[in-house]
Design a protein around this motif. Sequence first.
Motif, PDB file in Angstrom:
ATOM      1  N   VAL A  26      32.404  37.783  53.461  1.00 20.10           N
ATOM      2  CA  VAL A  26      33.668  37.869  52.949  1.00 20.10           C
ATOM      3  C   VAL A  26      33.582  37.570  51.676  1.00 20.10           C
ATOM      4  O   VAL A  26      33.683  37.455  50.643  1.00 20.10           O
ATOM      5  N   LEU A  27      34.337  35.531  51.978  1.00 18.81           N
ATOM      6  CA  LEU A  27      34.343  35.020  50.898  1.00 18.81           C
ATOM      7  C   LEU A  27      33.644  34.577  50.263  1.00 18.81           C
ATOM      8  O   LEU A  27      33.672  33.963  48.712  1.00 18.81           O
ATOM      9  N   ALA A  28      32.737  34.927  50.693  1.00 24.15           N
ATOM     10  CA  ALA A  28      31.443  33.812  50.266  1.00 24.15           C
ATOM     11  C   ALA A  28      30.974  34.606  49.057  1.00 24.15           C
ATOM     12  O   ALA A  28      29.855  34.316  48.106  1.00 24.15           O
ATOM     13  N   LEU A  35      40.536  33.477  45.531  1.00 28.48           N
ATOM     14  CA  LEU A  35      40.324  32.457  46.498  1.00 28.48           C
ATOM     15  C   LEU A  35      41.315  31.185  45.925  1.00 28.48           C
ATOM     16  O   LEU A  35      42.031  31.118  46.705  1.00 28.48           O
ATOM     17  N   GLU A  36      41.036  31.129  44.987  1.00 30.75           N
ATOM     18  CA  GLU A  36      42.931  30.379  44.012  1.00 30.75           C
ATOM     19  C   GLU A  36      43.561  30.803  44.044  1.00 30.75           C
ATOM     20  O   GLU A  36      44.637  30.742  44.616  1.00 30.75           O
ATOM     21  N   VAL A  84      21.463  27.580  46.717  1.00 30.53           N
ATOM     22  CA  VAL A  84      22.903  27.623  47.410  1.00 30.53           C
ATOM     23  C   VAL A  84      24.016  26.290  47.074  1.00 30.53           C
ATOM     24  O   VAL A  84      23.121  25.058  47.199  1.00 30.53           O
ATOM     25  N   SER A  85      25.644  25.766  47.960  1.00 26.02           N
ATOM     26  CA  SER A  85      26.320  25.141  47.433  1.00 26.02           C
ATOM     27  C   SER A  85      26.670  25.132  48.725  1.00 26.02           C
ATOM     28  O   SER A  85      27.781  26.493  49.468  1.00 26.02           O
ATOM     29  N   LYS A 108      33.803  26.803  44.401  1.00 29.12           N
ATOM     30  CA  LYS A 108      33.649  28.417  45.089  1.00 29.12           C
ATOM     31  C   LYS A 108      33.646  27.349  46.642  1.00 29.12           C
ATOM     32  O   LYS A 108      34.566  28.159  47.474  1.00 29.12           O
ATOM     33  N   ALA A 109      32.416  26.867  47.097  1.00 31.46           N
ATOM     34  CA  ALA A 109      32.243  26.059  48.542  1.00 31.46           C
ATOM     35  C   ALA A 109      33.161  25.669  48.681  1.00 31.46           C
ATOM     36  O   ALA A 109      33.388  26.101  50.302  1.00 31.46           O
TER      37      ALA A 109
END
Length: 165
Positions: A26-28, A35-36, A84-85, A108-109
Amino acid sequence: MTASRMTSEPEAAAGAVARRQNWLAVLARAPVARLEAALDDLPGGRATILAGAVALRRPETGLAMVRGRAGGSGGRFNIGEMTVSRAVVRLAGGEAGVGYVAGRDRHKAELVAVIDALLQTPAHGVALTARLVEPLAAEQAAARSQASRKAAASRVEFFTMVRGE
């Protein structure tokens, strides 16, 4: 140790792993702004939380092999690579968090890794789940449902007529 206790411990561990996999997924897929904002709403704010997190693996970008299945159930095959990060952090309390996101967004990662670690703490886990993960999961499910309905509306049925001979 009783037989019921032996079976419940692995089940509990499997449940915890499944919950963590769910919130990481979900977070990805979440927007960075959400998120911030979630970190800003916590005591101390985003700057304090990020300053207290130690990078075990600094955010980096690389490639991951994407695999598929023929027909959704057949043998696996490599489709190709995607960017991907990832990042790994440890909080002051010792909780480690990981973050893997599609694309080149290292920030974001790192945010996902910090929130993953916070979700494992008793102090923030319940609140973050209720205020961030569950609403995001519901929004993502609604978006998938809407996309599915839109695709189903344009579905074409093919059929074969059998001649009677």
